[in-house]
Design a protein around this motif. Structure first.
Motif, PDB file in Angstrom:
ATOM      1  N   MET A 434       0.824  -1.199   0.000  1.00  0.00           N
ATOM      2  CA  MET A 434       0.000   0.000   0.000  1.00  0.00           C
ATOM      3  C   MET A 434       0.866   1.259   0.000  1.00  0.00           C
ATOM      4  O   MET A 434       1.967   1.273   0.566  1.00  0.00           O
ATOM      5  N   VAL A 435       0.337   2.299  -0.619  1.00  0.00           N
ATOM      6  CA  VAL A 435       0.971   3.625  -0.591  1.00  0.00           C
ATOM      7  C   VAL A 435       0.449   4.365   0.632  1.00  0.00           C
ATOM      8  O   VAL A 435      -0.764   4.535   0.795  1.00  0.00           O
ATOM      9  N   LEU A 436       1.337   4.785   1.506  1.00  0.00           N
ATOM     10  CA  LEU A 436       0.942   5.542   2.694  1.00  0.00           C
ATOM     11  C   LEU A 436       0.963   7.044   2.439  1.00  0.00           C
ATOM     12  O   LEU A 436       0.193   7.796   3.037  1.00  0.00           O
ATOM     13  N   GLN A 437       1.851   7.495   1.562  1.00  0.00           N
ATOM     14  CA  GLN A 437       1.978   8.927   1.289  1.00  0.00           C
ATOM     15  C   GLN A 437       2.896   9.123   0.095  1.00  0.00           C
ATOM     16  O   GLN A 437       3.791   8.309  -0.144  1.00  0.00           O
ATOM     17  N   THR A 438       2.678  10.182  -0.660  1.00  0.00           N
ATOM     18  CA  THR A 438       3.612  10.542  -1.732  1.00  0.00           C
ATOM     19  C   THR A 438       3.727  12.047  -1.797  1.00  0.00           C
ATOM     20  O   THR A 438       2.771  12.774  -1.501  1.00  0.00           O
ATOM     21  N   ARG A 439       4.910  12.502  -2.140  1.00  0.00           N
ATOM     22  CA  ARG A 439       5.153  13.950  -2.251  1.00  0.00           C
ATOM     23  C   ARG A 439       6.222  14.159  -3.310  1.00  0.00           C
ATOM     24  O   ARG A 439       6.964  13.223  -3.645  1.00  0.00           O
ATOM     25  N   PRO A 440       6.342  15.380  -3.858  1.00  0.00           N
ATOM     26  CA  PRO A 440       7.407  15.641  -4.834  1.00  0.00           C
ATOM     27  C   PRO A 440       8.776  15.391  -4.222  1.00  0.00           C
ATOM     28  O   PRO A 440       9.034  15.763  -3.072  1.00  0.00           O
ATOM     29  N   LEU A 441       9.643  14.739  -4.972  1.00  0.00           N
ATOM     30  CA  LEU A 441      11.013  14.487  -4.526  1.00  0.00           C
ATOM     31  C   LEU A 441      11.861  15.702  -4.850  1.00  0.00           C
ATOM     32  O   LEU A 441      11.983  16.102  -6.004  1.00  0.00           O
ATOM     33  N   HIS A 442      12.428  16.309  -3.824  1.00  0.00           N
ATOM     34  CA  HIS A 442      13.285  17.474  -4.029  1.00  0.00           C
ATOM     35  C   HIS A 442      14.702  16.995  -4.320  1.00  0.00           C
ATOM     36  O   HIS A 442      15.366  16.415  -3.460  1.00  0.00           O
ATOM     37  N   LEU A 443      15.149  17.229  -5.533  1.00  0.00           N
ATOM     38  CA  LEU A 443      16.499  16.808  -5.919  1.00  0.00           C
ATOM     39  C   LEU A 443      17.522  17.629  -5.159  1.00  0.00           C
ATOM     40  O   LEU A 443      17.424  18.851  -5.069  1.00  0.00           O
ATOM     41  N   GLU A 444      18.523  16.963  -4.629  1.00  0.00           N
ATOM     42  CA  GLU A 444      19.507  17.606  -3.774  1.00  0.00           C
ATOM     43  C   GLU A 444      20.848  17.741  -4.487  1.00  0.00           C
ATOM     44  O   GLU A 444      21.178  16.961  -5.380  1.00  0.00           O
ATOM     45  N   ILE A 445      21.619  18.756  -4.051  1.00  0.00           N
ATOM     46  CA  ILE A 445      22.999  18.876  -4.524  1.00  0.00           C
ATOM     47  C   ILE A 445      23.792  17.707  -3.928  1.00  0.00           C
ATOM     48  O   ILE A 445      23.772  17.488  -2.718  1.00  0.00           O
ATOM     49  N   PRO A 446      24.495  16.927  -4.737  1.00  0.00           N
ATOM     50  CA  PRO A 446      25.208  15.757  -4.207  1.00  0.00           C
ATOM     51  C   PRO A 446      26.384  16.156  -3.330  1.00  0.00           C
ATOM     52  O   PRO A 446      26.978  17.216  -3.496  1.00  0.00           O
ATOM     53  N   GLU A 447      26.703  15.295  -2.388  1.00  0.00           N
ATOM     54  CA  GLU A 447      27.880  15.512  -1.564  1.00  0.00           C
ATOM     55  C   GLU A 447      29.126  15.128  -2.349  1.00  0.00           C
ATOM     56  O   GLU A 447      29.073  14.479  -3.383  1.00  0.00           O
ATOM     57  N   ARG A 448      30.264  15.557  -1.823  1.00  0.00           N
ATOM     58  CA  ARG A 448      31.504  15.431  -2.585  1.00  0.00           C
ATOM     59  C   ARG A 448      31.842  13.981  -2.935  1.00  0.00           C
ATOM     60  O   ARG A 448      32.276  13.680  -4.040  1.00  0.00           O
ATOM     61  N   GLN A 449      31.597  13.043  -2.012  1.00  0.00           N
ATOM     62  CA  GLN A 449      31.923  11.655  -2.324  1.00  0.00           C
ATOM     63  C   GLN A 449      31.056  11.109  -3.439  1.00  0.00           C
ATOM     64  O   GLN A 449      31.469  10.257  -4.224  1.00  0.00           O
ATOM     65  N   ASN A 450      29.822  11.622  -3.538  1.00  0.00           N
ATOM     66  CA  ASN A 450      28.936  11.173  -4.610  1.00  0.00           C
ATOM     67  C   ASN A 450      29.309  11.812  -5.938  1.00  0.00           C
ATOM     68  O   ASN A 450      29.100  11.235  -7.001  1.00  0.00           O
ATOM     69  N   LEU A 451      29.845  13.028  -5.876  1.00  0.00           N
ATOM     70  CA  LEU A 451      30.362  13.649  -7.095  1.00  0.00           C
ATOM     71  C   LEU A 451      31.529  12.846  -7.648  1.00  0.00           C
ATOM     72  O   LEU A 451      31.693  12.718  -8.861  1.00  0.00           O
ATOM     73  N   ALA A 452      32.347  12.311  -6.744  1.00  0.00           N
ATOM     74  CA  ALA A 452      33.473  11.502  -7.196  1.00  0.00           C
ATOM     75  C   ALA A 452      32.979  10.267  -7.948  1.00  0.00           C
ATOM     76  O   ALA A 452      33.550   9.853  -8.952  1.00  0.00           O
ATOM     77  N   GLU A 453      31.865   9.688  -7.467  1.00  0.00           N
ATOM     78  CA  GLU A 453      31.293   8.537  -8.159  1.00  0.00           C
ATOM     79  C   GLU A 453      30.780   8.946  -9.537  1.00  0.00           C
ATOM     80  O   GLU A 453      30.905   8.206 -10.508  1.00  0.00           O
ATOM     81  N   MET A 454      30.206  10.151  -9.616  1.00  0.00           N
ATOM     82  CA  MET A 454      29.712  10.621 -10.903  1.00  0.00           C
ATOM     83  C   MET A 454      30.866  10.791 -11.895  1.00  0.00           C
ATOM     84  O   MET A 454      30.719  10.573 -13.088  1.00  0.00           O
ATOM     85  N   ASP A 455      32.044  11.185 -11.371  1.00  0.00           N
ATOM     86  CA  ASP A 455      33.213  11.342 -12.240  1.00  0.00           C
ATOM     87  C   ASP A 455      33.522  10.050 -12.996  1.00  0.00           C
ATOM     88  O   ASP A 455      33.884  10.069 -14.168  1.00  0.00           O
ATOM     89  N   THR A 456      33.385   8.925 -12.298  1.00  0.00           N
ATOM     90  CA  THR A 456      33.678   7.662 -12.966  1.00  0.00           C
ATOM     91  C   THR A 456      32.631   7.345 -14.022  1.00  0.00           C
ATOM     92  O   THR A 456      32.929   6.717 -15.033  1.00  0.00           O
ATOM     93  N   GLN A 457      31.391   7.795 -13.781  1.00  0.00           N
ATOM     94  CA  GLN A 457      30.327   7.553 -14.746  1.00  0.00           C
ATOM     95  C   GLN A 457      30.458   8.471 -15.963  1.00  0.00           C
ATOM     96  O   GLN A 457      30.007   8.142 -17.049  1.00  0.00           O
ATOM     97  N   LEU A 458      31.038   9.653 -15.730  1.00  0.00           N
ATOM     98  CA  LEU A 458      31.191  10.627 -16.820  1.00  0.00           C
ATOM     99  C   LEU A 458      32.674  10.799 -17.155  1.00  0.00           C
ATOM    100  O   LEU A 458      33.160  11.915 -17.286  1.00  0.00           O
ATOM    101  N   SER A 459      33.385   9.710 -17.244  1.00  0.00           N
ATOM    102  CA  SER A 459      34.810   9.793 -17.558  1.00  0.00           C
ATOM    103  C   SER A 459      34.999  10.421 -18.933  1.00  0.00           C
ATOM    104  O   SER A 459      34.247  10.164 -19.875  1.00  0.00           O
ATOM    105  N   GLY A 460      35.990  11.272 -19.010  1.00  0.00           N
ATOM    106  CA  GLY A 460      36.260  11.938 -20.279  1.00  0.00           C
ATOM    107  C   GLY A 460      35.721  13.358 -20.333  1.00  0.00           C
ATOM    108  O   GLY A 460      36.000  14.091 -21.294  1.00  0.00           O
ATOM    109  N   TYR A 461      34.977  13.789 -19.317  1.00  0.00           N
ATOM    110  CA  TYR A 461      34.443  15.153 -19.289  1.00  0.00           C
ATOM    111  C   TYR A 461      35.083  15.917 -18.130  1.00  0.00           C
ATOM    112  O   TYR A 461      35.070  15.460 -16.988  1.00  0.00           O
ATOM    113  N   LYS A 462      35.593  17.058 -18.434  1.00  0.00           N
ATOM    114  CA  LYS A 462      36.284  17.859 -17.425  1.00  0.00           C
ATOM    115  C   LYS A 462      35.286  18.715 -16.659  1.00  0.00           C
ATOM    116  O   LYS A 462      34.481  19.444 -17.245  1.00  0.00           O
TER     117      LYS A 462
END
Length: 879
Positions: A434-462
């Motif tokens: 069952m769904v108890l509640q739903t609301r808009p998901l507020h996209l957040e600025i990623p923390e630095r360690q997560n940005l590092a993970e994004m770097d590996t996903q976007l290799s080749g872009y400065k």
């Protein structure tokens, strides 16, 4: 030489000196009006931003929200107009007429929306839709929407409407009594707020729920239990969760978690718990919030959600996409044993699942965690923690089929609402999800360690830049085009990325061409941010070093989700640009919002220098707000004109400075120097902007600055020009300087040598209030030397990121909407500049001096000799 200086006394004015009390009242009155203006400007900015978010059509709202926000917007606009009227000596009477015309249009637009009156106290969720948000609140309306339009399962339940709330108040004559208690409220005294809160809540809780209303609540509960039993479940909870669903909850009219919710409420406590939740409208936090925001009690009402207490085998949350990894457009699910708060509050590390948005809802990843305890219903009411059986602690909470079903729920909700969703869910003992509640998901600025993970996903872009604040999320790609001055806008190319030091509403003229905007500074609740949202342009603000890092003409990709700017084109990001659908766009209330927003949110006055920047061209509250805010700077800038000699009103500052400086404290600017004190030490200055200015003026390098070598011809030229060509300004030479201060405010009128300058600044924690305006004018010497001096100062100020305008022998500069440390840093530099320039006229003997002296100051070379650097060998004498 002394004889020449004494001659200047002949030109002194003989104006009568105002008394200490008169001056004090003038300054304090003006400052209080100015503070009111700034406060209302900040509140109106938030209201406009909140209405812009509703215009995206992804959040539920009703006519109560529109009426309340419109009333607040008019109130704060009127407060700003009244403050300016007082500050200016009643220069702008037309603003009152224009405001009333706009207000009448808003009222007319609101009046065209006729709602059917709600007479029922109880509504089952099978009859609730988003159009009923004014009667059941956002939480209830969302659940009805999920059940009836998205066709997803929710727990059994019903809404106790705002009509029931109004009946409860009327039956007990509570409205007048609450207003009587609130008369004693002192909003600046926490003890007063606490006492008023206690008195009102006691009044509400001790008032009986009318018999007919209590009977209706229990009748709805009994019918709900019959429906649950009819579904064939042999073992189910007879308790309910009772949740606040106030009008405007989770919008600008309140904040999340402000009101009361109760879990595991048995039948015999239903009616009393209802009154507890109503009373939570008057907690100290809620009262303080509404008072500070100008929200009236008549604009709020409490509906209550009565929901079947699901005996959850497992529960958790599901995001329809990753909340901060822009490349991860998969469903994320977390799960714990028992009830959901332990998953949300982080008490237990939940199991996690990642599911693709393909047709098969492919499970991409599962991670099991150890779950030693769980939260369950207490038979006596409330919740309790119990251990998880040993053989289940390290097992997954959900089967593959259940994981896919939950992912499907999240995807369908995202499609229906037109934006990513944050969904709470539960699995009951009969394996029903069952769904108890739903609301808009507020996209957040990623923390630095997560940005590092994004770097590996976007290799080749400065990555060129990261950080900043998103005024409007999204991705844009194009060639960077720097805007240094207004004239640059005429050459802005189609499809470029606008890059600038400061945000400016003047950029609106190219917003239909721009793919994105990136600025070094700016506020997401400012005028330009508002326009960016109106045009739907991905915008990153307060990025700090964009203009220094991004070369003009470079192709870049702006990611206003993660707060990054990449060199070149990043197709992976561009392909993820969502198509935004407006969930509310087909509703009558949304059409009313669009009409009302035209009179509140729209901005037409962009350029203060334009001939149309006048009251007559104001077509919205936003226009009036912009105009009044701009005009208020001018009025406060001239506050020093009220200073004569000010004897008895000011204290002389005991400091090693080449000027006679007196301080007038409006309150909070000085430590108590004593009633009979005539002087004040620098250490007694606590005013934030004045301390910063003095730090620069007392800079050690400047304190040890030697007298300038000057040409006698140049010096006598300065003296004769000052005395004969401009006799009316002769009283400026050797005159007093004044600092009018409070804890966050400074108006500084400085007479240094032959120069006259005024600085006006507000320096606090609210970015939108912070500013510096600075004017340097008058001076001695001939027109050529004065022109050189002004141009040199202008170069310095421009390099310090001020917006600068030069007219004749006067330079005006503005720096605004920066964080407190940056404002302090700029005031420090202005302080140094004031001391550095005290003999600048006499150094301006050649055109090359203009840039040379500016460069010397900017590199911190305060002993610089322009003549020596040019190899001049003229006869010299110290002044």
């Amino acid at each position: 030489m002394l004889e020449k200086l004494n001659i200047l006394n002949w030109f002194r004015s003989s104006k009568p000196k105002p008394s200490k009390d008169v001056l004090s009242e003038v300054f304090k009155s003006k400052y209080e009006r100015f503070k009111e203006l700034l406060d209302s400007n900040a509140e109106l900015s938030k209201i406009i931003t909140d209405m812009e978010q509703k215009l995206l059509g992804q959040q539920l709202f009703g006519m109560s929200y529109l009426r309340s926000q419109s009333a607040r917007a008019v109130f704060h606009t009127l407060r700003m107009v009244k403050s300016l009227d007082s500050l200016s000596g009643h220069k702008y009477p037309a603003l009152f007429t224009i405001l009333e015309e706009i207000n009448q249009k808003i009222k007319d637009d609101l009046g065209k929306r006729k709602e059917s009156p709600m007479t029922e106290w109880i509504l089952p969720y099978s009859r609730v839709t988003k159009e009923m948000v004014d009667w059941v609140g956002g939480k209830n309306a969302n659940l009805g929407e999920v059940l009836n339009l998205v066709k997803l399962p929710i727990p059994e339940g019903f809404a106790i409407t705002t009509q029931a709330y109004n009946y409860f108040l009327a039956a007990n004559d509570l409205v007048d009594e609450i207003n009587r208690i609130k008369i004693e409220l002192d909003p600046d005294n926490p003890e007063s707020i606490n006492q008023i809160s206690e008195n009102i809540q006691r009044l509400i809780i001790s008032s009986p729920v009318p018999h007919e209303l209590g009977k209706a609540i229990l009748y709805a509960y009994d019918h709900m239990m019959k429906r649950i039993k009819a579904k064939g479940s042999g073992d189910f909870s007879t308790s309910v969760s009772m949740r606040s669903s106030a009008i405007g909850e989770d919008s600008e009219l309140s904040y999340a978690g402000q009101y009361l919710s109760m879990l595991n409420v048995p039948r015999d406590r239903l009616v009393q718990t209802y009154s507890f939740i109503i009373a939570s409208l008057y907690t100290p936090r809620a009262i303080s919030y509404r008072v500070s925001k100008g929200i009236r009690d008549e604009d709020i009402a409490m509906s209550v959600a009565c929901i079947q207490m699901v005996e959850s085998v497992a529960s958790g949350v599901a995001y329809s996409r990753h909340p901060y990894k822009i490349l991860d457009d998969n469903v994320l699910i977390s799960a714990v044993w028992g009830l959901g708060p332990y998953a949300v509050d982080g008490v237990i590390t939940p199991d996690s699942y990642k599911v693709a948005k393909d047709a098969h809802r492919t499970i991409l990843q599962t991670e099991v965690s150890t779950k030693p305890v769980q939260l369950v219903s207490n038979p006596d009411g409330g919740l309790m923690e119990v251990p998880v059986e040993a053989d289940r602690r390290d097992t997954l909470c959900l089967s593959p089929e259940q994981i896919r079903s939950l992912a499907d729920y999240a995807i369908r909700l995202e499609q229906h609402y037109g934006c990513p969703q944050d969904m709470e869910w539960a699995l009951d003992r009969d394996n029903n999800l069952m769904v108890l509640q739903t609301r808009p998901l507020h996209l957040e600025i990623p923390e630095r360690q997560n940005l590092a993970e994004m770097d590996t996903q976007l290799s080749g872009y400065k990555v060129l830049l990261e950080g900043g604040e998103a005024a409007y999320p999204g991705v844009g790609c194009g060639n960077a085009f720097h805007i240094h001055k207004e004239e640059d806008l005429t050459n802005f190319p189609e499809g470029a990325i606008l890059v600038a030091r400061h945000s400016s509403p003047k950029f609106v003229v190219v917003m239909n061409k721009a793919q994105a905007i990136v600025t070094d500074s700016g506020s997401v609740s400012g005028h330009m941010a508002s326009l960016a949202r109106e045009f739907g342009i991905p915008t990153l603000m307060n990025v700090k070093h964009a203009t220094a890092t991004i070369a003009n003409g470079t192709e870049i990709t702006v990611d206003a989700y993660s707060g990054r700017v990449y060199e070149g084109k990043v197709p992976e990001l561009l392909s993820l640009q969502p198509v935004r659908e407006s969930h509310m766009k087909d509703t009558p209330v949304y059409e009313t919002l669009k009409k009302v927003a035209d009179s509140i949110v729209s901005l037409h006055l962009y350029d203060p220098k334009a001939p149309t920047f006048t009251p007559q061209y104001c077509r919205s509250l936003h226009d009036i707000m912009r105009l009044v805010h701009e005009f208020s700077y001018t009025e406060m800038f001239t506050i020093s004109d009220y200073v004569s000699d000010g004897e008895g009103c000011a204290l002389k500052l005991a400091a090693r400075l080449p000027l006679d400086l007196y301080v007038i404290d409006l309150g909070g600017g000085l430590e108590n120097p004593g009633e009979k004190a005539r002087k004040v030490e620098v250490e007694k200055v606590v005013s934030t902007p004045f301390k910063a200015l003095l730090k620069g003026m007392l800079n050690e390098e400047l304190q040890h600055q030697k007298p300038r070598p000057v040409q006698l011809k140049g010096f006598f030229s300065v003296m004769s020009e000052q005395m004969l060509s401009n006799p009316h300004s002769a009283d400026r030479f050797g005159d007093r300087s004044y600092a009018i201060v409070s804890d966050k405010y400074l108006n500084f009128s400085s007479r240094v040598g032959y120069h006259y300058s005024i600085l006006d600044s507000y320096c606090g924690k609210t970015v939108n209030k912070n500013y510096i305006t600075f004017s340097f004018k008058g001076g001695a010497a001939d027109d050529v030397r004065r022109s050189r001096r002004v141009r040199s100062i202008a170069i310095i100020l421009q390099e310090l990121d001020f917006s600068v305008e030069v007219m004749g022998d006067r330079v005006d500069a503005r720096f605004q909407k920066y964080e407190l440390p940056v404002i302090e840093e700029k005031l420090d530099m202005i302080g140094r500049l004031l001391i550095f320039t005290r003999q600048m006229d006499m150094l301006m003997h050649s055109e090359s001096s203009v840039n040379a002296i500016a460069a010397a100051f900017l590199r911190g070379d305060y002993h610089f000799d322009a003549d020596s650097s040019n190899g001049a060998n003229a006869s010299r004498q110290t002044a």
